[in-house]
Scaffold this motif. Structure first.
Motif, PDB file in Angstrom:
ATOM      1  N   ALA A 166       0.834  -1.208   0.000  1.00  0.00           N
ATOM      2  CA  ALA A 166       0.000   0.000   0.000  1.00  0.00           C
ATOM      3  C   ALA A 166       0.866   1.255   0.000  1.00  0.00           C
ATOM      4  O   ALA A 166       0.529   2.250  -0.656  1.00  0.00           O
ATOM      5  CB  ALA A 166      -0.927  -0.011   1.202  1.00  0.00           C
ATOM      6  N   ILE A 218       2.091   1.750  -3.571  1.00  0.00           N
ATOM      7  CA  ILE A 218       1.067   2.273  -4.476  1.00  0.00           C
ATOM      8  C   ILE A 218       0.841   3.758  -4.217  1.00  0.00           C
ATOM      9  O   ILE A 218       0.700   4.552  -5.152  1.00  0.00           O
ATOM     10  CB  ILE A 218      -0.234   1.472  -4.341  1.00  0.00           C
ATOM     11  CG1 ILE A 218      -0.027   0.080  -4.910  1.00  0.00           C
ATOM     12  CG2 ILE A 218      -1.391   2.168  -5.047  1.00  0.00           C
ATOM     13  CD1 ILE A 218      -1.187  -0.836  -4.723  1.00  0.00           C
ATOM     14  N   THR A 220      -3.663   3.894 -10.747  1.00  0.00           N
ATOM     15  CA  THR A 220      -3.877   3.826  -9.296  1.00  0.00           C
ATOM     16  C   THR A 220      -5.157   3.078  -8.965  1.00  0.00           C
ATOM     17  O   THR A 220      -5.182   2.236  -8.056  1.00  0.00           O
ATOM     18  CB  THR A 220      -3.918   5.241  -8.702  1.00  0.00           C
ATOM     19  OG1 THR A 220      -2.693   5.903  -9.005  1.00  0.00           O
ATOM     20  CG2 THR A 220      -4.108   5.202  -7.200  1.00  0.00           C
ATOM     21  N   ALA A 267      -5.333  -0.497  -6.954  1.00  0.00           N
ATOM     22  CA  ALA A 267      -6.118  -0.594  -5.721  1.00  0.00           C
ATOM     23  C   ALA A 267      -7.179  -1.694  -5.822  1.00  0.00           C
ATOM     24  O   ALA A 267      -7.386  -2.455  -4.880  1.00  0.00           O
ATOM     25  CB  ALA A 267      -6.773   0.748  -5.419  1.00  0.00           C
ATOM     26  N   THR A 275      -7.416  -5.125  -3.492  1.00  0.00           N
ATOM     27  CA  THR A 275      -8.560  -5.398  -2.633  1.00  0.00           C
ATOM     28  C   THR A 275      -9.347  -6.623  -3.056  1.00  0.00           C
ATOM     29  O   THR A 275      -9.874  -7.344  -2.216  1.00  0.00           O
ATOM     30  CB  THR A 275      -9.506  -4.185  -2.581  1.00  0.00           C
ATOM     31  OG1 THR A 275      -9.928  -3.853  -3.891  1.00  0.00           O
ATOM     32  CG2 THR A 275      -8.819  -3.007  -1.929  1.00  0.00           C
TER      33      THR A 275
END
Length: 89
Positions: free
Chosen positions: A31, A34, A75, A79, A83
């Motif tokens: 994370a 990113i 992005t 993400a 997830t």
């Protein structure tokens, strides 16, 4: 005077990009990497805009818009992949 301000801004952006690049390579978690990559995109957009102002070129402003759009899409894709495990359902 404007040229000096643009040169200082250019140097600050390059330092910020180096810091973001370091975080992308050495981030403790994915994370963090990113987030650093997203910040790197923002810095690249700002750098292209500063170069456009310095060279008085309208083409670079369009290039900054394209980089911003690609950065946003990348992005969001990263993400979603983190997830859910996939980008497209």
């Amino acid at each position: 005077m404007t040229d000096l301000a643009l040169d200082i801004t250019f140097g600050a952006l390059v330092l910020a990009m180096l810091a973001c690049g370091w975080r992308v390579l050495r981030g403790p978690e994915i994370a963090d990497r990113i987030l650093a990559l997203d910040t790197l995109y923002v810095n690249v957009v700002a750098l292209v805009i500063v170069l456009g102002m310095r060279q008085r070129s309208e083409l670079l402003f369009e290039a900054a818009l394209i980089v911003a759009m690609l950065g946003f899409v990348a992005t969001v894709a990263l993400a979603r992949y983190l997830t859910r495990g996939d980008v497209i359902e």
